[in-house]
Design a protein around this motif. Sequence first.
Motif, short mmCIF file in Angstrom:
data_model
loop_
_atom_site.label_atom_id
_atom_site.label_comp_id
_atom_site.label_asym_id
_atom_site.label_seq_id
_atom_site.Cartn_x
_atom_site.Cartn_y
_atom_site.Cartn_z
N SER A 102 -0.31 -25.16 14.32
CA SER A 102 -0.09 -23.93 14.73
C SER A 102 -0.38 -22.81 13.81
N ILE A 103 -0.29 -22.75 12.38
CA ILE A 103 -1.07 -21.97 11.49
C ILE A 103 -2.33 -21.73 11.83
N LEU A 104 -3.16 -22.92 11.73
CA LEU A 104 -4.70 -22.55 12.07
C LEU A 104 -4.85 -22.02 13.39
N LYS A 105 -4.20 -22.29 14.40
CA LYS A 105 -4.49 -21.52 15.69
C LYS A 105 -4.20 -20.16 15.63
N GLU A 106 -3.16 -19.54 15.02
CA GLU A 106 -3.00 -18.14 14.95
C GLU A 106 -4.04 -17.55 13.93
N ILE A 107 -4.53 -18.35 12.96
CA ILE A 107 -5.45 -17.70 12.01
C ILE A 107 -6.89 -17.65 13.07
N ASN A 108 -7.17 -18.68 14.13
CA ASN A 108 -8.57 -18.57 14.78
C ASN A 108 -8.11 -17.52 15.86
N SER A 109 -6.99 -16.97 16.06
CA SER A 109 -6.67 -15.95 16.95
C SER A 109 -6.81 -14.43 16.47
N LEU A 110 -6.94 -14.48 15.13
CA LEU A 110 -6.97 -12.99 14.48
C LEU A 110 -8.24 -12.26 14.56
N GLY A 111 -9.38 -12.88 14.89
CA GLY A 111 -10.50 -12.01 15.09
C GLY A 111 -11.16 -11.95 13.78
N VAL A 116 -7.16 -17.37 3.65
CA VAL A 116 -7.40 -17.50 5.16
C VAL A 116 -8.61 -17.53 5.90
N GLU A 117 -9.61 -16.47 5.08
CA GLU A 117 -10.90 -16.51 5.48
C GLU A 117 -11.56 -17.89 5.15
N ILE A 118 -11.20 -18.43 4.16
CA ILE A 118 -12.01 -19.56 3.84
C ILE A 118 -11.43 -20.73 4.71
N LEU A 119 -10.20 -20.83 5.06
CA LEU A 119 -9.68 -21.91 5.85
C LEU A 119 -10.27 -21.70 7.27
N HIS A 120 -10.38 -20.58 7.79
CA HIS A 120 -11.15 -20.26 9.15
C HIS A 120 -12.34 -20.75 9.07
N PHE A 121 -13.07 -20.48 8.08
CA PHE A 121 -14.63 -20.64 7.62
C PHE A 121 -14.95 -22.14 7.59
N ILE A 122 -13.82 -22.93 7.15
CA ILE A 122 -14.21 -24.45 7.20
C ILE A 122 -13.74 -24.90 8.55
N ASP A 123 -12.64 -24.37 9.03
CA ASP A 123 -12.52 -24.89 10.36
C ASP A 123 -13.60 -24.43 11.54
N LYS A 124 -14.15 -23.58 11.43
CA LYS A 124 -15.37 -23.17 12.23
C LYS A 124 -16.50 -24.00 11.79
N TYR A 125 -16.80 -24.27 10.70
CA TYR A 125 -17.89 -25.07 10.39
C TYR A 125 -17.84 -26.47 10.23
N VAL A 182 -13.94 -11.54 11.02
CA VAL A 182 -15.13 -11.65 10.74
C VAL A 182 -15.57 -12.37 9.72
N LEU A 183 -16.28 -13.70 9.85
CA LEU A 183 -16.62 -14.34 8.67
C LEU A 183 -18.03 -14.11 8.30
N PRO A 184 -18.37 -14.59 7.08
CA PRO A 184 -19.55 -14.43 6.40
C PRO A 184 -20.44 -15.36 6.97
N ILE A 185 -21.70 -15.32 7.16
CA ILE A 185 -22.85 -16.26 7.60
C ILE A 185 -22.84 -17.49 6.92
N TYR A 209 -15.76 -30.17 1.86
CA TYR A 209 -14.42 -29.79 2.43
C TYR A 209 -14.37 -29.72 3.99
N SER A 210 -13.15 -30.20 4.46
CA SER A 210 -13.11 -29.88 6.00
C SER A 210 -11.48 -29.99 6.08
N ILE A 211 -11.20 -29.70 7.36
CA ILE A 211 -9.57 -30.00 7.89
C ILE A 211 -9.12 -31.22 7.78
N ARG A 212 -8.24 -31.44 7.24
CA ARG A 212 -7.47 -32.77 7.12
C ARG A 212 -7.12 -33.23 8.38
#
Length: 103
Positions: free
Chosen positions: A81-90, A17-26, A92-95, A69-72
Amino acid sequence: MDIFLNTIGAVNDKTRVEILHFIDKYKEVCVCDIENSFDMIQSRISRHLKILKDAGFLKVERRGRWAHYSIRTPLDEFRQSILKEINSLGIVLPILKRGCKSE
């Protein structure tokens, strides 16, 4: 049903989940940047990325030695909808620590 279970299984792990959120962010991240940022060995990162890719979340582009890697896209409504939920979890990602070592 198998697609549903595979997708749910892929996000049933804190690190994925953290890796997915990280890739989505960057937006696009080299595998070496994920290794550096998460301070994890390559084999463990690769396993998580394979699971996320096989579940339909990620696309990969090889550039020489490195995989980026990037989001397909397009991403179906269920995965969106899963990504949206992950993004709303708050989460804290590594730099993002860029800097792949050359061969």
